[in-house]
Design an enzyme around this catalytic site. Structure first.
Site, short mmCIF file in Angstrom:
data_model
loop_
_atom_site.label_atom_id
_atom_site.label_comp_id
_atom_site.label_asym_id
_atom_site.label_seq_id
_atom_site.Cartn_x
_atom_site.Cartn_y
_atom_site.Cartn_z
N CYS A 37 0.84 -1.22 0.00
CA CYS A 37 0.00 0.00 0.00
C CYS A 37 0.87 1.26 0.00
CB CYS A 37 -0.92 -0.04 1.22
SG CYS A 37 -1.76 1.52 1.58
N CYS A 40 0.09 3.83 2.70
CA CYS A 40 0.54 3.32 4.01
C CYS A 40 2.00 3.69 4.25
CB CYS A 40 0.36 1.81 4.08
SG CYS A 40 -1.35 1.24 3.94
#
Length: 282
Positions: A37, A40
């Protein structure tokens, strides 16, 4: 396993102990993430920096959603990064996405009071206990580090006004000019000074003898406002506007607006006299 020496790595098996049980004694922020991600990876360093700055007052935990699907499903994680704050075993706040670090810090600050928040809370308690000197000391400490902190400015200014130390209070309030409470206090300073300056004059008699004199009605109206007799004050000021709306560059109308600010724009008295003033002006 420790992540960056700041966050703890939490799994389905350890979640109840590491998050739920620990949140009974201090807040736990859980970052649901995954290695693939991109957002993230953006949020991760920021949230760790913020967590580190709280010195252990808030625990940061990370859950890899790919490896820990049970807890991710339990807390309905649909998009990542998903950040959830736990207190007393339940979610009390949350956000999704890679927020700027300033917003992440604000998120943490909502969970635990900052040292400044604690000082301000202590100051309010001291005022309730009658310890104004202690409250003043705390307000001044806050203002040494944050000179324009609104709550500290207002709190200290109120104490100064109560002691009639108007010059310092007025100077202090100029740090937060747009704050309504500051405007109200500055109106209060003007009124208290006015009342002291004209204490030996019979302004009521002057207004009674000269009912069509805009100056006399204005002066008595301001004195009534200083005494917090606001309806009577507004009647006198309205009479001054009716007698001469241009007296001292709209002084009476401006005084009425100041009273409206003191009362609050939602006050029934404010709305009533706003209509009356409009009828006189237009």
């Amino acid at each position: 396993m420790t992540v960056g020496h700041i966050a703890i790595d939490v799994t389905d098996a350890t979640f109840d102990t590491a998050v739920i049980e620990q949140s009974m004694t201090r807040p736990v922020v859980v970052d649901f993430w995954a290695p693939w991600c991109g957002p993230c990876r953006v949020l991760g360093p920021a949230i760790e920096r913020v967590a580190a700055s709280f010195g252990g007052d808030v625990v940061l935990a990370k859950v890899n959603v790919d490896e820990n699907q049970r807890v991710s499903m339990q807390y309905r994680v649909q998009g990542i990064p998903a950040v959830k704050a736990f207190k007393d075993g339940r979610v009390v706040d949350e956000f999704t996405g890679a927020l700027p670090e300033s917003q992440v810090r604000a998120f943490f600050e909502r969970l635990v009071p900052s040292p400044i928040d604690l000082k301000l809370r202590d100051a309010e308690q001291r005022i309730q206990q009658g310890d104004q000197a202690g409250a003043e000391s705390l307000y001044r400490e806050v203002l040494e580090s944050v000179p324009d902190h609104t709550q500290a400015v207002i709190g200290l200014a109120r104490l100064l006004v109560q002691r009639a130390e108007f010059d310092e209070a007025d100077s202090l309030l100029q740090r937060v000019p747009a704050e309504r409470r500051a405007k109200v206090l500055r109106h209060r300073i003007f009124l208290d000074r006015y009342a002291a300056r004209h204490a030996d004059e019979d302004l009521q008699a002057e207004a009674t003898v000269n009912p069509r004199d805009a100056r006399a009605r204005y002066r008595w109206g301001v004195m009534l406002a200083a005494r917090e007799q606001y309806r009577e004050a507004l009647d006198e000021l309205l009479a001054s506007v009716s007698a001469d709306r241009n007296f001292e560059t709209d002084a009476a109308r401006k005084a009425m607006l100041a009273v409206f600010e003191i009362l609050g724009m939602d006050s029934e008295l404010t709305r009533e006299y706003q209509r009356k003033l409009e009828n006189v002006l237009f």
